[in-house]
Design an enzyme around this catalytic site. Structure first.
Site, PDB file in Angstrom:
ATOM      1  N   ARG A 175       1.215  -1.468   0.057  1.00 47.86           N
ATOM      2  CA  ARG A 175       0.015  -0.048   0.029  1.00 47.86           C
ATOM      3  C   ARG A 175       0.560   1.330  -0.137  1.00 47.86           C
ATOM      4  O   ARG A 175       1.576   1.581   0.627  1.00 47.86           O
ATOM      5  CB  ARG A 175      -0.210  -0.134   1.250  1.00 47.86           C
ATOM      6  CG  ARG A 175      -1.598   1.100   1.383  1.00 47.86           C
ATOM      7  CD  ARG A 175      -3.091   1.504   0.654  1.00 47.86           C
ATOM      8  NE  ARG A 175      -3.564   2.468   0.991  1.00 47.86           N
ATOM      9  CZ  ARG A 175      -4.803   2.916   1.599  1.00 47.86           C
ATOM     10  NH1 ARG A 175      -5.069   1.651   2.715  1.00 47.86           N
ATOM     11  NH2 ARG A 175      -5.109   4.194   1.933  1.00 47.86           N
ATOM     12  N   ARG A 188      -6.595   1.023  -4.198  1.00 48.72           N
ATOM     13  CA  ARG A 188      -5.622   0.695  -3.341  1.00 48.72           C
ATOM     14  C   ARG A 188      -5.271  -0.586  -3.194  1.00 48.72           C
ATOM     15  O   ARG A 188      -6.149  -1.546  -3.379  1.00 48.72           O
ATOM     16  CB  ARG A 188      -5.526   1.340  -2.303  1.00 48.72           C
ATOM     17  CG  ARG A 188      -7.237   0.612  -1.426  1.00 48.72           C
ATOM     18  CD  ARG A 188      -8.530   1.765  -1.357  1.00 48.72           C
ATOM     19  NE  ARG A 188      -8.063   2.987  -1.505  1.00 48.72           N
ATOM     20  CZ  ARG A 188      -7.954   3.947  -0.766  1.00 48.72           C
ATOM     21  NH1 ARG A 188      -8.773   3.405   0.444  1.00 48.72           N
ATOM     22  NH2 ARG A 188      -7.751   5.297  -0.922  1.00 48.72           N
ATOM     23  N   ASP A 225      -6.925  -2.539   2.014  1.00 47.95           N
ATOM     24  CA  ASP A 225      -7.383  -0.948   2.739  1.00 47.95           C
ATOM     25  C   ASP A 225      -7.785  -1.495   4.114  1.00 47.95           C
ATOM     26  O   ASP A 225      -8.575  -3.026   3.900  1.00 47.95           O
ATOM     27  CB  ASP A 225      -8.551   0.112   2.465  1.00 47.95           C
ATOM     28  CG  ASP A 225      -8.921   1.260   3.157  1.00 47.95           C
ATOM     29  OD1 ASP A 225      -8.184   1.464   3.962  1.00 47.95           O
ATOM     30  OD2 ASP A 225     -10.139   2.206   2.735  1.00 47.95           O
ATOM     31  N   ASP A 259      -9.885  -0.701   7.857  1.00 45.77           N
ATOM     32  CA  ASP A 259     -10.213  -0.177   8.768  1.00 45.77           C
ATOM     33  C   ASP A 259     -10.557  -0.127   9.293  1.00 45.77           C
ATOM     34  O   ASP A 259     -11.348  -1.508   9.237  1.00 45.77           O
ATOM     35  CB  ASP A 259     -11.480   0.808   7.461  1.00 45.77           C
ATOM     36  CG  ASP A 259     -10.992   1.789   6.842  1.00 45.77           C
ATOM     37  OD1 ASP A 259      -9.652   2.142   6.375  1.00 45.77           O
ATOM     38  OD2 ASP A 259     -11.411   1.496   5.088  1.00 45.77           O
TER      39      ASP A 259
END
Ligand code: ROI
Length: 165
Positions: A86, A96, A99, A101
């Protein structure tokens, strides 16, 4: 004795073999220190939110119990993102390779320069709500709504379950 916390993590990828990225990330989530991976959703292929000029995403959600505090957990997740190639830029809505989160950390509310809890996109994004429902259909969110209610009002358009691990 450190408290055990229940955390939901959203995974997303739309670059460099996204299905493999998500599978590999789920394996890496199993070895985060002081944490146990308890649940993982299926993998979903989802139309991009933001610029349409990018590939579809693969999304999933994982549930972890952890003794790490939110910022230490965020550090671990960012290390995994870097291992997956990344590259963080100023551009917010771009493609991307991975990711990760933190969507929910218990039902905690937090406003920190590095981390907002719950995740600001949580209540609105069907590519998060649908796999979250799969992880825990009885979940009640910090705004008092049930995950069931939220999935009823979100659109499942552009979201396709592609793989159950
Ligand atoms: N769109 C989808 N479908 N899935 C994502 O994970 C995702 N992540 C992002 C933006 C660019 C907002 N769009 C996305 O960061």
């Amino acid at each position: 004795m450190l408290k055990v916390n229940i955390v939901y993590i959203g995974l997303g990828s739309n670059l460099n073999q996204p299905i493999e990225q998500i599978k590999r990330a789920l394996q890496t989530l199993q070895i985060i220190s002081d944490s146990i991976l308890k649940q993982q959703s299926s993998l979903y292929q989802t139309a991009p939110l933001g610029s349409q000029n990018q590939p579809d995403y693969i999304n999933a959600v994982a549930m972890l119990v952890t003794k790490l505090n939110p910022l230490d957990l965020l550090d671990e997740l960012q290390k995994i993102e870097l291992q997956h190639g990344r590259v963080r830029t100023q551009e917010k809505w771009e493609a991307r390779s991975l990711d990760l989160d933190i969507l929910l950390y218990n039902n905690d509310l937090m406003q920190h320069p590095q981390l907002i809890l719950p995740h600001p996109g949580l209540y609105l994004r069907s590519f998060v709500l649908i796999p979250l429902y799969e992880c825990n259909p009885n979940l009640i969110l910090p705004n008092g709504k049930t995950i069931f209610e939220l999935t009823q009002v979100c659109s499942s358009k552009g979201i396709k379950k592609i793989l159950t691990l």
